[in-house]
Design an enzyme around this catalytic site. Structure first.
Site, PDB file in Angstrom:
ATOM      1  N   TYR A  16      -7.570   8.155 -12.025  1.00 46.92           N
ATOM      2  CA  TYR A  16      -7.160   8.551 -10.678  1.00 46.92           C
ATOM      3  C   TYR A  16      -5.680   8.937 -10.599  1.00 46.92           C
ATOM      4  O   TYR A  16      -5.212   9.358  -9.550  1.00 46.92           O
ATOM      5  CB  TYR A  16      -7.445   7.428  -9.677  1.00 46.92           C
ATOM      6  N   HIS A  21      -5.872  11.533  -3.746  1.00 43.90           N
ATOM      7  CA  HIS A  21      -6.092  10.239  -3.095  1.00 43.90           C
ATOM      8  C   HIS A  21      -5.034   9.211  -3.497  1.00 43.90           C
ATOM      9  O   HIS A  21      -4.853   8.210  -2.811  1.00 43.90           O
ATOM     10  CB  HIS A  21      -7.489   9.735  -3.456  1.00 43.90           C
ATOM     11  N   TYR A  67      -8.807  -1.176  -5.431  1.00 38.60           N
ATOM     12  CA  TYR A  67      -9.416   0.103  -5.080  1.00 38.60           C
ATOM     13  C   TYR A  67      -9.182   0.359  -3.595  1.00 38.60           C
ATOM     14  O   TYR A  67      -8.984  -0.557  -2.801  1.00 38.60           O
ATOM     15  CB  TYR A  67     -10.904   0.194  -5.445  1.00 38.60           C
ATOM     16  N   ASN A  69     -10.895   1.200  -0.989  1.00 42.77           N
ATOM     17  CA  ASN A  69     -11.721   0.674   0.098  1.00 42.77           C
ATOM     18  C   ASN A  69     -11.536  -0.814   0.365  1.00 42.77           C
ATOM     19  O   ASN A  69     -12.058  -1.324   1.349  1.00 42.77           O
ATOM     20  CB  ASN A  69     -13.202   0.960  -0.179  1.00 42.77           C
ATOM     21  N   ASP A  94      -2.780   9.298   1.751  1.00 42.62           N
ATOM     22  CA  ASP A  94      -3.154  10.712   1.829  1.00 42.62           C
ATOM     23  C   ASP A  94      -3.893  11.012   3.127  1.00 42.62           C
ATOM     24  O   ASP A  94      -4.570  10.147   3.680  1.00 42.62           O
ATOM     25  CB  ASP A  94      -4.052  11.075   0.641  1.00 42.62           C
ATOM     26  N   ASN A 115     -10.910   5.241   4.474  1.00 38.22           N
ATOM     27  CA  ASN A 115     -11.470   3.932   4.146  1.00 38.22           C
ATOM     28  C   ASN A 115     -10.417   2.890   3.780  1.00 38.22           C
ATOM     29  O   ASN A 115     -10.584   1.708   4.074  1.00 38.22           O
ATOM     30  CB  ASN A 115     -12.510   4.055   3.034  1.00 38.22           C
TER      31      ASN A 115
END
Length: 194
Positions: A16, A21, A67, A69, A94, A115
Site C-alpha cells: 500500500y 489511500h 488497517y 477500517n 485521502d 471507512n
C-alpha cells in the site's frame, strides 16, 4: 485548539506504500522527517508512533497499523493513554471527492463515506475533531473506486502529490502555532491543482 496528536490514515502493508489511500501516512512521514522525529512500533497504540517537541509543545505522530477500517482502535488507545481531548487530535487522510492537489481542513464533520473516519468517529464517540483531507481525485472511469483508491499515483501526478505534501505539512505546522481555525482561513482556499 492546538493539535497534540497528528494521525495519518493508511494501510500498513508495503503493497500500500505510495497509494492514494495512504497519503495520510505520507504526510505524517514528511512531518517526522521535517521534525526529526523517529518512529517506533508501539504495541499498546497499535501503530507506528513518534513524539517530540514541535512549535514549543509536545506533539505526537501516529500511523495506525490496524488497517484503515479499524484506525479508531489505535487512535483511541493514544487518546486514553495521554488523556487527550478528541478536539486535540488532527486526522490526515485521502478524499477522492476533492481534486488532486486540493486540501480541506475542518474542525468537525461527518465521515463522508470514508471507512477510516467512520472507525475514528465510532471509537472516539464524536465527530468533533479536526481533520485535514487531501484530494486524490476521482477515477477517470478506467478503474473502479477501490482500484483507484488503492492504486498508486501516476508519474504525471507525482509532482502535484509532492506539492500537496508540502502544503499539508505547512498547514499542520501553522496549526501548531495558531490553531485550527486560523489555519483554515489561510489554507482552505489554497491548492496546487494544475
Amino acid at each position: 485548539m492546538i493539535p497534540k496528536l497528528i494521525v495519518g490514515l493508511g494501510n500498513p502493508e508495503p503493497k500500500y506504500d505510495q497509494t492514494r489511500h495512504n497519503i495520510g501516512f505520507a504526510v505524517v512521514d514528511a512531518l517526522a522527517i521535517t521534525w526529526q522525529c523517529s518512529w517506533y512500533d508501539h504495541k499498546r497504540f497499535q501503530g507506528w508512533f513518534g513524539e517530540g517537541l514541535m512549535a514549543g509543545q509536545k506533539t505526537c505522530l501516529l500511523k495506525p497499523r490496524t488497517y484503515m477500517n479499524r484506525s479508531g482502535q489505535a487512535v483511541r488507545a493514544v487518546v486514553d493513554w495521554y488523556k487527550l481531548d478528541p478536539q486535540s487530535v488532527l486526522v490526515v487522510y485521502d478524499d477522492m471527492d476533492l481534486p488532486l492537489g486540493r486540501l480541506r481542513l475542518r474542525q468537525t464533520g461527518s465521515a463522508g463515506g470514508h471507512n477510516g473516519m467512520k472507525s475514528l468517529i465510532s471509537h472516539l464517540g464524536t465527530q468533533d475533531f479536526p481533520r485535514l483531507r487531501l484530494g486524490i481525485g476521482k477515477s477517470d472511469g478506467s478503474k473502479d473506486t477501490i482500484a483507484h483508491v488503492l492504486g498508486k499515483f501516476s508519474p504525471s501526478e507525482l509532482p502535484i502529490v509532492e506539492k500537496s505534501l508540502d502544503l499539508a505539512t505547512e498547514a499542520i505546522a501553522h496549526s501548531l502555532h495558531h490553531g485550527i481555525a486560523k489555519t483554515m482561513s489561510l489554507f482552505n482556499n489554497r491548492d496546487v491543482c494544475p
